[in-house]
Design an enzyme around this catalytic site. Sequence first.
Site, PDB file in Angstrom:
ATOM      1  N   ARG A  34      14.118 -15.754 -59.768  1.00  6.56           N
ATOM      2  CA  ARG A  34      13.699 -15.222 -61.064  1.00  6.56           C
ATOM      3  C   ARG A  34      13.493 -16.391 -62.020  1.00  6.56           C
ATOM      4  O   ARG A  34      14.461 -16.936 -62.555  1.00  6.56           O
ATOM      5  CB  ARG A  34      14.753 -14.261 -61.608  1.00  6.56           C
ATOM      6  N   SER A  37       6.667  -7.684 -51.709  1.00  8.04           N
ATOM      7  CA  SER A  37       8.119  -7.595 -51.830  1.00  8.04           C
ATOM      8  C   SER A  37       8.427  -6.404 -52.715  1.00  8.04           C
ATOM      9  O   SER A  37       7.965  -6.340 -53.855  1.00  8.04           O
ATOM     10  CB  SER A  37       8.705  -8.874 -52.436  1.00  8.04           C
ATOM     11  N   TYR A  49      12.011  -8.701 -43.842  1.00  5.67           N
ATOM     12  CA  TYR A  49      13.279  -9.213 -44.374  1.00  5.67           C
ATOM     13  C   TYR A  49      13.760  -8.348 -45.523  1.00  5.67           C
ATOM     14  O   TYR A  49      13.011  -7.579 -46.120  1.00  5.67           O
ATOM     15  CB  TYR A  49      13.125 -10.668 -44.838  1.00  5.67           C
ATOM     16  N   ARG A 105       9.158 -15.643 -58.240  1.00  5.40           N
ATOM     17  CA  ARG A 105       8.491 -14.647 -59.080  1.00  5.40           C
ATOM     18  C   ARG A 105       8.110 -15.280 -60.409  1.00  5.40           C
ATOM     19  O   ARG A 105       8.949 -15.893 -61.084  1.00  5.40           O
ATOM     20  CB  ARG A 105       9.421 -13.451 -59.328  1.00  5.40           C
ATOM     21  N   GLY A 120      10.115  -4.339 -55.239  1.00  2.00           N
ATOM     22  CA  GLY A 120      11.060  -4.442 -56.356  1.00  2.00           C
ATOM     23  C   GLY A 120      11.596  -3.059 -56.640  1.00  2.00           C
ATOM     24  O   GLY A 120      11.092  -2.349 -57.518  1.00  2.00           O
ATOM     25  N   THR A 121      12.587  -2.643 -55.871  1.00  2.00           N
ATOM     26  CA  THR A 121      13.020  -1.240 -55.897  1.00  2.00           C
ATOM     27  C   THR A 121      13.774  -0.861 -57.172  1.00  2.00           C
ATOM     28  O   THR A 121      13.956   0.332 -57.437  1.00  2.00           O
ATOM     29  CB  THR A 121      13.884  -0.913 -54.667  1.00  2.00           C
ATOM     30  N   ASN A 122      14.219  -1.848 -57.961  1.00  3.31           N
ATOM     31  CA  ASN A 122      14.845  -1.489 -59.237  1.00  3.31           C
ATOM     32  C   ASN A 122      13.821  -0.783 -60.121  1.00  3.31           C
ATOM     33  O   ASN A 122      14.033   0.333 -60.596  1.00  3.31           O
ATOM     34  CB  ASN A 122      15.377  -2.734 -59.956  1.00  3.31           C
ATOM     35  N   ASP A 123      12.671  -1.437 -60.352  1.00  5.65           N
ATOM     36  CA  ASP A 123      11.638  -0.841 -61.193  1.00  5.65           C
ATOM     37  C   ASP A 123      10.882   0.267 -60.474  1.00  5.65           C
ATOM     38  O   ASP A 123      10.445   1.244 -61.100  1.00  5.65           O
ATOM     39  CB  ASP A 123      10.655  -1.919 -61.673  1.00  5.65           C
ATOM     40  N   ARG A 167      46.000  24.004 -39.377  1.00  8.43           N
ATOM     41  CA  ARG A 167      45.478  22.772 -39.977  1.00  8.43           C
ATOM     42  C   ARG A 167      43.954  22.769 -39.944  1.00  8.43           C
ATOM     43  O   ARG A 167      43.336  23.357 -39.074  1.00  8.43           O
ATOM     44  CB  ARG A 167      45.987  21.543 -39.216  1.00  8.43           C
ATOM     45  N   LYS A 170      39.680  16.925 -35.078  1.00 10.77           N
ATOM     46  CA  LYS A 170      41.040  17.211 -34.624  1.00 10.77           C
ATOM     47  C   LYS A 170      41.020  18.119 -33.397  1.00 10.77           C
ATOM     48  O   LYS A 170      41.690  17.857 -32.395  1.00 10.77           O
ATOM     49  CB  LYS A 170      41.841  17.845 -35.756  1.00 10.77           C
ATOM     50  N   MET A 218      42.087  18.600 -47.204  1.00 13.78           N
ATOM     51  CA  MET A 218      42.141  20.054 -47.020  1.00 13.78           C
ATOM     52  C   MET A 218      43.585  20.474 -46.730  1.00 13.78           C
ATOM     53  O   MET A 218      44.474  19.643 -46.676  1.00 13.78           O
ATOM     54  CB  MET A 218      41.169  20.475 -45.926  1.00 13.78           C
ATOM     55  N   ARG A 231      43.098  10.365 -33.697  1.00 14.14           N
ATOM     56  CA  ARG A 231      41.763  10.169 -34.285  1.00 14.14           C
ATOM     57  C   ARG A 231      41.529   8.672 -34.424  1.00 14.14           C
ATOM     58  O   ARG A 231      42.482   7.876 -34.417  1.00 14.14           O
ATOM     59  CB  ARG A 231      41.665  10.833 -35.658  1.00 14.14           C
ATOM     60  N   HIS A 255      49.794   9.148 -47.781  1.00 22.59           N
ATOM     61  CA  HIS A 255      48.451   9.430 -48.301  1.00 22.59           C
ATOM     62  C   HIS A 255      47.893   8.218 -49.026  1.00 22.59           C
ATOM     63  O   HIS A 255      46.728   7.836 -48.832  1.00 22.59           O
ATOM     64  CB  HIS A 255      48.505  10.639 -49.253  1.00 22.59           C
ATOM     65  N   GLU A 262       6.289  -2.560 -57.323  1.00 19.96           N
ATOM     66  CA  GLU A 262       7.369  -2.018 -58.154  1.00 19.96           C
ATOM     67  C   GLU A 262       6.909  -0.901 -59.082  1.00 19.96           C
ATOM     68  O   GLU A 262       7.704  -0.418 -59.889  1.00 19.96           O
ATOM     69  CB  GLU A 262       8.043  -3.138 -58.958  1.00 19.96           C
ATOM     70  N   CYS A 264      13.335  -7.085 -52.513  1.00 17.44           N
ATOM     71  CA  CYS A 264      14.179  -7.994 -53.303  1.00 17.44           C
ATOM     72  C   CYS A 264      14.939  -7.267 -54.403  1.00 17.44           C
ATOM     73  O   CYS A 264      15.631  -7.892 -55.196  1.00 17.44           O
ATOM     74  CB  CYS A 264      13.344  -9.120 -53.904  1.00 17.44           C
ATOM     75  N   GLY A 308      44.099  14.415 -45.769  1.00 14.60           N
ATOM     76  CA  GLY A 308      44.768  15.007 -46.927  1.00 14.60           C
ATOM     77  C   GLY A 308      43.878  15.813 -47.844  1.00 14.60           C
ATOM     78  O   GLY A 308      44.359  16.370 -48.834  1.00 14.60           O
TER      79      GLY A 308
END
Length: 909
Positions: free
Chosen positions: A595, A800, A887, A649, A802-805, A97, A27, A108, A348, A474, A781, A867, A106
């Site tokens: 899968r 690849s 990828y 897989r 396997g970011t979940n595990d 303000r 602001k 603050m 803004r 708001h 993984e 993946c 809204g």
Amino acid sequence: MATKYVYSFSGGKGEGNGKMKAELGGKGANLAEMCNIGLPVPAGFTIGTEVCNYYYANDRKYPPELKAQVEAALKEVEKVMGGEFGSKTNPLLFSCRSGARESMPGMMDTVLNIGMNDETVISLAKKSGDERFAWDSYRRFIQMYGDVVMGLKPQTKTDPDHFEELLEHKREKAGVKFDNELTAEQLKELVAEYKAVIKKHTGSEFPTDPMEQVWGCIGAVFSSWMNDRAIVYRRMYNIPHEWGTAVNVQAMVFGNLGDGCATGVGLTRDCAVGTPGFCGDYLINAQGEDVVAGIRTPLRIEETLGKDMPKAHAELDEIGKKLEKHFKEVQDVEFTIQEGRVWMLQTRNAKRTGFAAVRIAVDLVNEGLITEKEALQKRRIPADDLNQLLQPIFDTEAKKKATKENRAIAKGINAGPGAATGQIVFHASDAEALYNKDNNVQLILVRKETSPEDLRGMKVAKGILTAFGGASSHAALVSRQMGKVCIVGCGSLVVDYDKGTISSGGTTLKEGDWISIDGFTGEVFSGKVETKPSEIVQVLVQKTMKPEESETYTRYAQLMGWVDKYRKLKVRANAEQDEAHLADAFGCEGVGLCRTEHMFFSKIQEFREMIVSETKEQREKALAKLLPFQRADFTTLFKALGSRPVTIRLLDPPLHEFLSEHHLHDDDGLADRLSKAVGISKETVERRVEELKETNPMLGFRGCRLGIVFAEITAMQARAIFEAAADLKKQGVDVHPEVMVPLVGFKTELDHQTKIIRDTAEKVFAEKGVKVDYQVGTMIEIPRAALTAGEIAKTAEFFSFGTNDLTQTTLGMSRDDYGSFIPLYRENDVIGDDPFQKIDQTGVGRLMEIACKDGRATREKLKLGICGEHGGEPSSVMFCHKLGLDYVSCSPFRIPIAKLAAAQQALES
């Protein structure tokens, strides 16, 4: 030399500029910039964000130099504006303000009319010639100061709102509906009542010294940086707590000085759907907070301001064009018209829906205001916002039917497009409690008007409906940013919190009843209304709409063309044969995860026969039944993808997921059928099921461990893959299968599985008389695989992630059980983002970095991908670009989002 903490903007010159957002907040920086480009801005000054951090680091004290700098800046404003702060003859009032680096609408606090007391109110009445205006300004100031500075603002739905109760009682007694209908005498009475309330509930008198007032307001604004709603908002939008807020103190100009005055919030384009033209809300004879508070439903700038105040409207239109051209972005402005003169109070970059973001960015390019690269900036189109374009909309025929069966009960202002159906809930705290109990609950938050305290409830609701307020209220502003369906200003809607009902058009509904809201048209329906796919899906997937029939699709296609032009990271899909058409429709560049266990669920009897088999021969007999089914599924998938690579897989989940005591219990005849099919006793079946039980199956007998113990499973799956690929190769389809071995932690595990895969491939190629180009790789993984990636890459041709595990095993945190503590962790900033939604870049990300570096040190052209579910989350996609992955792979509906995020990171890099 003393540190500079205060920056003035006055007389057509700002000490700062639009590039100083870190120091002055958004602001303050933009107020200085508007001054510098010659726009009419009331004089004022900005106390920088550095003071906010000092304030919290020093037990809420200020730097010693600040007092003198503020007093000097006040004198400068007095000189420019021709008034005197606290004067009994020529009073000058101020507003105070907040102004964070990133807009936090809204969240603050704000205080207007600072400097009012029993003496200045009389001098203001004389100077303005309007006694009613003076006393209205005074009572507003006392209310805001009491709420914000003296702590009387209600914090929960059960807290009394002392000032509003007195105001409502006064209106009822006077027989009027709105505040601006109260007389000067009635407002005098209200001022006395307000002061008495403050004395009663705080034990302190309302302060009359103007300098005490201004410092009280400055402290309150800095303190509001750490209020609950501001913290929740920052957490939601990843705004660092350490940034702090600036404070803007500015000379007051008045939109409540009679019917020749107005206040408003304008947009240089419609930010709900993106159509061009200056638009927004205004109120005649009102102050700025009246518009955004939603207490009075405002008038529309584009509809009536040209008739009410033609000169001011024309000036605002020109200012809007100048601002858009200068900032090269759609602007959200606050203005006051005081007796015909336009004053700019803020500009803004406007919050907008995903629909509007795409249209505005594309239109700005087509109008020559920005380049393609600028259109793709993540501040213009946050990648996740594309999700809004893919969400269902109400079916036209279903709406016609609804008007007969469920009834269209009301209509308001369409502030957030889309379709939402849910159960009525009136209070944000109730909505949050219901959601915490059941994350799948569908809720519509219905309010008279929303306030920043409702943020938590708005976050979990499917849609928001308010009786009051306009497109700049708001509710509308925050809903647009959240991508929520929203209708505001639904004037016929009577909301009764005490009875827990809404009424409109002869229909009364209670809390928990279902309603449907159409954010495109503003229509409200009782009950549920059926939806249909979005226009993008109708064009790309269903092909029930021609591309030229949809303006939304036309601009989306243009945008995605630029995305594909600039991104480096390829985007694949997590898909099996049933999703192949979806993945193809959204432009996937291959399948990053098929899968195979999903394929077995359609042939569960044969698969269970394999599970209960006791000998290799019995298993091979059962697997022989599964082979043609697997081959057919792979054929369908390969055919849909053509020459694009397909990563398959091998079997990953523990066998108990396919056959457990629950399955035997739910299907009384299951054990008998398996017994007959395999040729074993029913007791043997039950014993085998008992043997499958594991204490911690996520870390148990699964992944490559299954393939090593039961090598015939790997051999069958490999044969199905290569037979399908070879048959298609003979038909002229250039297939590229990639066989992925899951849960590898040791190179020897991968070596074992790779030998089976390659031996099977050679047998199939010899049988078919054709060779297929393929690769064998693994999922990274578990931490050991990442740490020994250099060794594993001697065998693996691709990784690849396997970011979940990998997240589970790195954090020692179960994604199935973390729900009991993760909300508290996030609430108390133990962690930042949910690690199962966004990659934990410092922990899990570090392991990924090691695996990439060491893997490619061994095998220079090692293909790298991801993946896990993170593959479609924008910040995670951007991280993958930085790591140098080839990828990302995600669910089909996340493909456009991943592509945009990839392009944004490529351009930023």
